[in-house]
Design a protein around this motif. Sequence first.
Motif, PDB file in Angstrom:
ATOM      1  N   PRO A  83       0.875  -1.275   0.184  1.00  0.00           N
ATOM      2  CA  PRO A  83       0.115   0.039   0.102  1.00  0.00           C
ATOM      3  C   PRO A  83       0.864   1.203   0.225  1.00  0.00           C
ATOM      4  O   PRO A  83       2.000   1.263   0.365  1.00  0.00           O
ATOM      5  CB  PRO A  83      -0.733  -0.110   1.328  1.00  0.00           C
ATOM      6  N   ILE A  89      -6.303   5.920  -2.318  1.00  0.00           N
ATOM      7  CA  ILE A  89      -7.356   5.265  -1.961  1.00  0.00           C
ATOM      8  C   ILE A  89      -8.261   4.859  -3.327  1.00  0.00           C
ATOM      9  O   ILE A  89      -8.290   5.712  -3.969  1.00  0.00           O
ATOM     10  CB  ILE A  89      -8.280   6.251  -1.022  1.00  0.00           C
ATOM     11  N   SER A 174     -15.471   4.401  -1.640  1.00  0.00           N
ATOM     12  CA  SER A 174     -14.133   4.282  -1.511  1.00  0.00           C
ATOM     13  C   SER A 174     -13.388   3.363  -0.517  1.00  0.00           C
ATOM     14  O   SER A 174     -14.130   3.231   0.466  1.00  0.00           O
ATOM     15  CB  SER A 174     -13.460   5.778  -1.310  1.00  0.00           C
ATOM     16  N   THR A 176      -9.434   1.699   1.194  1.00  0.00           N
ATOM     17  CA  THR A 176      -8.070   1.551   1.156  1.00  0.00           C
ATOM     18  C   THR A 176      -7.568   0.291   1.029  1.00  0.00           C
ATOM     19  O   THR A 176      -8.125  -0.573   1.966  1.00  0.00           O
ATOM     20  CB  THR A 176      -7.251   2.254   2.240  1.00  0.00           C
ATOM     21  N   GLN A 178      -5.204  -2.809   1.913  1.00  0.00           N
ATOM     22  CA  GLN A 178      -4.104  -3.220   2.460  1.00  0.00           C
ATOM     23  C   GLN A 178      -3.280  -3.936   1.692  1.00  0.00           C
ATOM     24  O   GLN A 178      -3.726  -4.862   0.742  1.00  0.00           O
ATOM     25  CB  GLN A 178      -4.394  -3.735   3.954  1.00  0.00           C
ATOM     26  N   ARG A 194      -8.455   6.437  -8.329  1.00  0.00           N
ATOM     27  CA  ARG A 194      -7.870   6.347  -7.030  1.00  0.00           C
ATOM     28  C   ARG A 194      -7.510   7.833  -6.410  1.00  0.00           C
ATOM     29  O   ARG A 194      -7.263   8.627  -7.368  1.00  0.00           O
ATOM     30  CB  ARG A 194      -6.421   5.599  -6.851  1.00  0.00           C
TER      31      ARG A 194
END
Length: 196
Positions: A83, A89, A174, A176, A178, A194
């Motif tokens: 990441p 994101i 949205s 994130t 990992q 993103r």
Amino acid sequence: RNGMVTFDSIQSTGELLHLCSQLGTIVKHRDADEVGLTRIVKRCDLQPTDGYQAFTSFHLTLHTDGSSTLDPATLVILWCAQPAEEGGISLFVDGKQIYQVLEREYPHVLQALTAPNSALFAGSEAPLYSSVFSILADGTICLRFRYDSLGYYAAPVCSALPTFLALLDQHTISFTLQKHQGYILQNGRWLHGRTA
């Protein structure tokens, strides 16, 4: 059912390729390596150029992968090997939801966005004339969109774009990713991008 699946059980590029091969034929992106993987990393040798924003640290606008190709890949798969330290994101919009809102509340905007040959998508050897929403022979509705200097739109579509873009903003989801998480999405239904 919804055109998107997330996963977190893939531990290596070998496992990722195995998953992809189980789903169908791997369609190589313009920037793919010999096995079909495209590594999305910041490349210092690239200036922010049309069609290469994914390889920068800049925001990547919502788009359809392969928008300028005659038959874009059916599925897009993204797997997070590492990441970003900050930002990056993942952004998504369900085109089916947008189509239904337009049909119900903004039929004049939908009419502009479905007009044949009302959009030109550059970036491939030959530009592709299409529309933002296309209705295929079997009745399937496909979304094809990009909002950068490689997307050109007829005047009625340009007039409809503020409403369309406002709906995209309102309906963006949205999350994130990992390490070792990813998603599979139906490329003719979902727009993805993103943050910077």
